[in-house]
Motif scaffolding. Structure first.
Motif, PDB file in Angstrom:
ATOM      1  N   GLY A   1       0.835  -1.208   0.000  1.00  0.00           N
ATOM      2  CA  GLY A   1       0.000   0.000   0.000  1.00  0.00           C
ATOM      3  C   GLY A   1       0.862   1.246   0.000  1.00  0.00           C
TER       4      GLY A   1
ATOM      5  N   SER B   1       1.960  -0.693  -4.777  1.00  0.00           N
ATOM      6  CA  SER B   1       0.836   0.240  -4.708  1.00  0.00           C
ATOM      7  C   SER B   1      -0.180  -0.091  -5.790  1.00  0.00           C
TER       8      SER B   1
ATOM      9  N   GLY C   1      -4.661   9.609   1.359  1.00  0.00           N
ATOM     10  CA  GLY C   1      -3.637  10.631   1.564  1.00  0.00           C
ATOM     11  C   GLY C   1      -3.778  11.804   0.589  1.00  0.00           C
TER      12      GLY C   1
ATOM     13  N   ALA D   1      -8.076  16.525   4.263  1.00  0.00           N
ATOM     14  CA  ALA D   1      -7.984  17.984   4.384  1.00  0.00           C
ATOM     15  C   ALA D   1      -6.654  18.406   5.006  1.00  0.00           C
TER      16      ALA D   1
ATOM     17  N   GLU E   1      -1.146  -4.880  -7.511  1.00  0.00           N
ATOM     18  CA  GLU E   1      -2.152  -5.212  -6.490  1.00  0.00           C
ATOM     19  C   GLU E   1      -1.830  -6.545  -5.824  1.00  0.00           C
TER      20      GLU E   1
ATOM     21  N   SER F   1      -2.727  -0.914   3.737  1.00  0.00           N
ATOM     22  CA  SER F   1      -3.560  -0.774   2.537  1.00  0.00           C
ATOM     23  C   SER F   1      -4.848  -0.025   2.828  1.00  0.00           C
TER      24      SER F   1
ATOM     25  N   MET G   1     -15.465  15.851  -0.661  1.00  0.00           N
ATOM     26  CA  MET G   1     -14.804  17.117  -0.352  1.00  0.00           C
ATOM     27  C   MET G   1     -15.001  18.077  -1.524  1.00  0.00           C
TER      28      MET G   1
ATOM     29  N   TYR H   1     -15.949  21.414   7.928  1.00  0.00           N
ATOM     30  CA  TYR H   1     -14.794  22.229   8.308  1.00  0.00           C
ATOM     31  C   TYR H   1     -14.252  22.964   7.090  1.00  0.00           C
TER      32      TYR H   1
ATOM     33  N   ALA I   1     -16.318  17.429   5.437  1.00  0.00           N
ATOM     34  CA  ALA I   1     -16.398  16.300   4.554  1.00  0.00           C
ATOM     35  C   ALA I   1     -17.634  15.498   4.940  1.00  0.00           C
TER      36      ALA I   1
ATOM     37  N   PHE J   1     -11.880   7.282   0.687  1.00  0.00           N
ATOM     38  CA  PHE J   1     -12.345   6.319   1.686  1.00  0.00           C
ATOM     39  C   PHE J   1     -11.448   6.312   2.917  1.00  0.00           C
TER      40      PHE J   1
ATOM     41  N   LEU K   1      -2.532  13.178  10.772  1.00  0.00           N
ATOM     42  CA  LEU K   1      -2.025  13.482  12.112  1.00  0.00           C
ATOM     43  C   LEU K   1      -1.180  12.334  12.666  1.00  0.00           C
TER      44      LEU K   1
HETATM   45  C1  LIG Z   1     -12.498  12.950   3.217  1.00  0.00           C
HETATM   46  C2  LIG Z   1     -11.335  12.671   4.113  1.00  0.00           C
HETATM   47  C3  LIG Z   1     -10.817  13.689   4.878  1.00  0.00           C
HETATM   48  C4  LIG Z   1      -9.739  13.433   5.751  1.00  0.00           C
HETATM   49  N1  LIG Z   1      -9.199  14.465   6.464  1.00  0.00           N
HETATM   50  C5  LIG Z   1      -8.181  14.214   7.322  1.00  0.00           C
HETATM   51  C6  LIG Z   1      -7.584  15.266   8.051  1.00  0.00           C
HETATM   52  O1  LIG Z   1      -7.946  16.438   7.889  1.00  0.00           O
HETATM   53  N2  LIG Z   1      -6.580  14.963   8.919  1.00  0.00           N
HETATM   54  C7  LIG Z   1      -6.126  13.688   9.107  1.00  0.00           C
HETATM   55  O2  LIG Z   1      -5.241  13.482   9.925  1.00  0.00           O
HETATM   56  N3  LIG Z   1      -6.664  12.676   8.371  1.00  0.00           N
HETATM   57  C8  LIG Z   1      -7.656  12.891   7.506  1.00  0.00           C
HETATM   58  N4  LIG Z   1      -8.192  11.871   6.781  1.00  0.00           N
HETATM   59  C9  LIG Z   1      -7.749  10.503   7.046  1.00  0.00           C
HETATM   60  C10 LIG Z   1      -6.496  10.119   6.281  1.00  0.00           C
HETATM   61  O3  LIG Z   1      -6.573  10.543   4.951  1.00  0.00           O
HETATM   62  C11 LIG Z   1      -6.348   8.599   6.320  1.00  0.00           C
HETATM   63  O4  LIG Z   1      -6.458   8.133   7.646  1.00  0.00           O
HETATM   64  C12 LIG Z   1      -4.990   8.174   5.774  1.00  0.00           C
HETATM   65  O5  LIG Z   1      -4.806   8.694   4.478  1.00  0.00           O
HETATM   66  C13 LIG Z   1      -4.896   6.673   5.737  1.00  0.00           C
HETATM   67  O6  LIG Z   1      -3.685   6.351   5.119  1.00  0.00           O
HETATM   68  P1  LIG Z   1      -3.431   4.891   4.569  1.00  0.00           P
HETATM   69  O7  LIG Z   1      -2.079   4.864   3.968  1.00  0.00           O
HETATM   70  O8  LIG Z   1      -3.790   3.905   5.616  1.00  0.00           O
HETATM   71  O9  LIG Z   1      -4.548   4.713   3.430  1.00  0.00           O
HETATM   72  P2  LIG Z   1      -4.527   5.364   1.999  1.00  0.00           P
HETATM   73  O10 LIG Z   1      -3.883   6.705   2.040  1.00  0.00           O
HETATM   74  O11 LIG Z   1      -5.915   5.276   1.471  1.00  0.00           O
HETATM   75  O12 LIG Z   1      -3.593   4.386   1.159  1.00  0.00           O
HETATM   76  C14 LIG Z   1      -3.895   3.027   0.972  1.00  0.00           C
HETATM   77  C15 LIG Z   1      -3.195   2.600  -0.308  1.00  0.00           C
HETATM   78  O13 LIG Z   1      -3.166   1.177  -0.356  1.00  0.00           O
HETATM   79  C16 LIG Z   1      -3.332   0.784  -1.682  1.00  0.00           C
HETATM   80  N5  LIG Z   1      -3.826  -0.593  -1.741  1.00  0.00           N
HETATM   81  C17 LIG Z   1      -5.042  -1.031  -1.379  1.00  0.00           C
HETATM   82  N6  LIG Z   1      -5.143  -2.359  -1.595  1.00  0.00           N
HETATM   83  C18 LIG Z   1      -3.946  -2.762  -2.111  1.00  0.00           C
HETATM   84  C19 LIG Z   1      -3.437  -3.997  -2.578  1.00  0.00           C
HETATM   85  N7  LIG Z   1      -4.188  -5.114  -2.551  1.00  0.00           N
HETATM   86  N8  LIG Z   1      -2.184  -4.051  -3.067  1.00  0.00           N
HETATM   87  C20 LIG Z   1      -1.396  -2.933  -3.099  1.00  0.00           C
HETATM   88  N9  LIG Z   1      -1.849  -1.706  -2.688  1.00  0.00           N
HETATM   89  C21 LIG Z   1      -3.096  -1.639  -2.195  1.00  0.00           C
HETATM   90  C22 LIG Z   1      -4.358   1.757  -2.245  1.00  0.00           C
HETATM   91  O14 LIG Z   1      -4.298   1.785  -3.649  1.00  0.00           O
HETATM   92  C23 LIG Z   1      -3.922   3.069  -1.572  1.00  0.00           C
HETATM   93  O15 LIG Z   1      -3.052   3.788  -2.407  1.00  0.00           O
HETATM   94  C24 LIG Z   1      -9.219  12.116   5.856  1.00  0.00           C
HETATM   95  C25 LIG Z   1      -9.709  11.105   5.030  1.00  0.00           C
HETATM   96  C26 LIG Z   1     -10.748  11.384   4.159  1.00  0.00           C
HETATM   97  C27 LIG Z   1     -11.248  10.289   3.247  1.00  0.00           C
END
Ligand SMILES: Cc1cc2nc3c(=O)[nH]c(=O)nc-3n(C[C@H](O)[C@H](O)[C@H](O)COP(=O)(O)OP(=O)(O)OC[C@H]3O[C@@H](n4cnc5c(N)ncnc54)[C@H](O)[C@@H]3O)c2cc1C
Length: 369
Positions: A13, A36, A44, A48, A171, A206, A226, A246, A259, A302, A333
């Motif tokens: 991911g 990825s 990410g 916001a 994937e 992921s 958003m 917000y 959002a 998501f 954060l």
């Molecule tokens: C509308 C919205 C507003 C937000 N605002 C804030 C905020 O203001 N402040 C804050 O702190 N947080 C905020 N967040 C939360 C924050 O964006 C998420 O908690 C954070 O991005 C999660 O990071 P992650 O890497 O776990 O997931 P992601 O950033 O979603 O990354 C997951 C990645 O894994 C990849 N992936 C999935 N399945 C597979 C697979 N089988 N094989 C390989 N790759 C895979 C996907 O393609 C994706 O690129 C917000 C989220 C949303 C949706």
């Protein structure tokens, strides 16, 4: 099925958490491979970027986790900025939470950390705020970072310049185990080939899709829509954090508006008329004149949510598979502390008492019945 050589750390991911962890290992001279599925769907690029430990009203361990992460962020971002030569827009701009009545204000979980604003002071802090808001709490310690346009790109560049290998469009379809040990993953590549990638250790990050890879992880998507509006530069200096909406002002006058919180959305793509309407009503309830400012972009994504809204960080029951997912509303954060903690855990570095508590609290084991 072709085979690849061993990699020290495999990151599953390439979203915000995956990149943050990849960077931590790479700058400590590890060989890192990031798989990825699709960078563009990463939350990410959706978030916001608020660093809203107190404005979100976090409680108990989550509050401490946020505070600890916020204390690591300035140094961590400086390092990313130096390595990438990209400025990330980190600002301790303060976040104002408005209230309609004193009861709601006093019951706010982080009330004691805020500076009380009566209506006059609220209107001085937020010029043009809707008069329905009678009180406010100013959290001067909270802020924001420009994740969407800067931090994500800076992390990619800093990772790449520190030797991280990226396989975009790859994937992970399945994890390959030998007894209880992870030996690799089956990966569908962008070219359509199915490959087996071997690894010594892997970290599953992921996001909202985590359960599809390892179904013991109870993470599910919570969709958020958003939009952004172009306001006059410097009109809004602080973030306004209303109960439903917000407004996050960037340096160039762009205001990120969020959002919706759609718990039953599953992975339904796209903005909807109701979603946009909800955001417009939210703008009106906070800053009426901003309703007429031009809308620049609409997007959605998501959040990776867990049943108790807390992240899953630490070991899994599979030897050498580690977990960093479920960051829900606060992944931006929590990114600094998550990457720091994962590095220490994988490296078996001795942990501070608070770090041990975090790992215990955010362990996957809490969902065992
Ligand atoms: C509308 C919205 C507003 C937000 N605002 C804030 C905020 O203001 N402040 C804050 O702190 N947080 C905020 N967040 C939360 C924050 O964006 C998420 O908690 C954070 O991005 C999660 O990071 P992650 O890497 O776990 O997931 P992601 O950033 O979603 O990354 C997951 C990645 O894994 C990849 N992936 C999935 N399945 C597979 C697979 N089988 N094989 C390989 N790759 C895979 C996907 O393609 C994706 O690129 C917000 C989220 C949303 C949706």
């Amino acid at each position: 099925m072709t085979q690849e050589t061993k990699n020290s750390i495999l990151i599953i991911g390439g979203g915000l958490i995956g990149l943050s962890i990849a960077y931590e290992f790479a700058r400590n001279n590890f060989k890192v491979l990031v798989l990825s599925k699709n960078r563009n769907e990463s939350a990410g690029f959706v978030a916001a970027g608020m660093l809203a430990t107190h404005a979100e009203g976090l409680e108990d361990e989550l509050l401490k986790f946020g505070q600890e992460s916020q204390s690591l962020i300035p140094k961590w971002i400086k390092s990313i900025e130096q390595d990438s030569s990209i400025e990330c827009g980190l600002k301790k701009c303060g976040i104002v939470v408005p209230f309609k009545n004193k009861k709601d204000l006093e019951e706010f979980p982080t009330y004691e950390y805020g500076k009380y604003l009566n209506q006059k002071k609220l209107q001085t802090e937020i010029h043009g705020i809707n008069s329905i808001w009678k009180h406010g709490l100013l959290f001067e310690q909270d802020g924001q970072i420009d994740n969407r346009r800067r931090l994500m790109r800076a992390l990619e560049r800093a990772c790449s310049l520190n030797g991280v290998e990226f396989h975009e469009g790859s994937e992970v379809k399945d994890l390959t185990l030998e007894e209880n040990k992870l030996i690799g993953a089956k990966v569908l590549c962008a070219t359509g080939e199915l490959k087996k990638i071997y690894c010594e250790k892997a970290i599953l990050c992921s996001g909202a899709w985590s359960k599809k890879i390892f179904n013991k992880i109870p993470v599910f998507p919570v969709k958020g829509q958003m939009l952004s509006i172009q306001g006059p530069t410097n009109f809004l200096k602080r973030v306004i954090f209303g109960p439903k909406t917000y407004l996050v002002p960037r340096d160039d006058g762009l205001i990120v508006v969020g959002a919706t919180v759609e718990k039953d959305s599953k992975f339904t793509q796209g903005n909807t008329p109701n979603g946009i309407k909800e955001l417009q009503e939210g703008i009106c309830s906070l800053l009426p004149e901003a309703v007429n400012w031009p809308q620049m972009e609409h997007w959605w994504g998501f959040r990776p949510c867990t049943p108790d809204f807390q992240p899953i960080i630490g070991k899994s029951e599979i030897e050498n598979l580690f977990l960093a997912t479920g960051h829900y509303r606060n992944g931006v954060l929590f990114s600094a502390i998550t990457s720091n903690l994962l590095f220490k855990l994988v490296q078996k570095t001795s942990l501070k008492k608070t770090e041990k508590i975090f790992l215990e609290k955010f362990s996957l084991d809490r969902f065992k019945t």
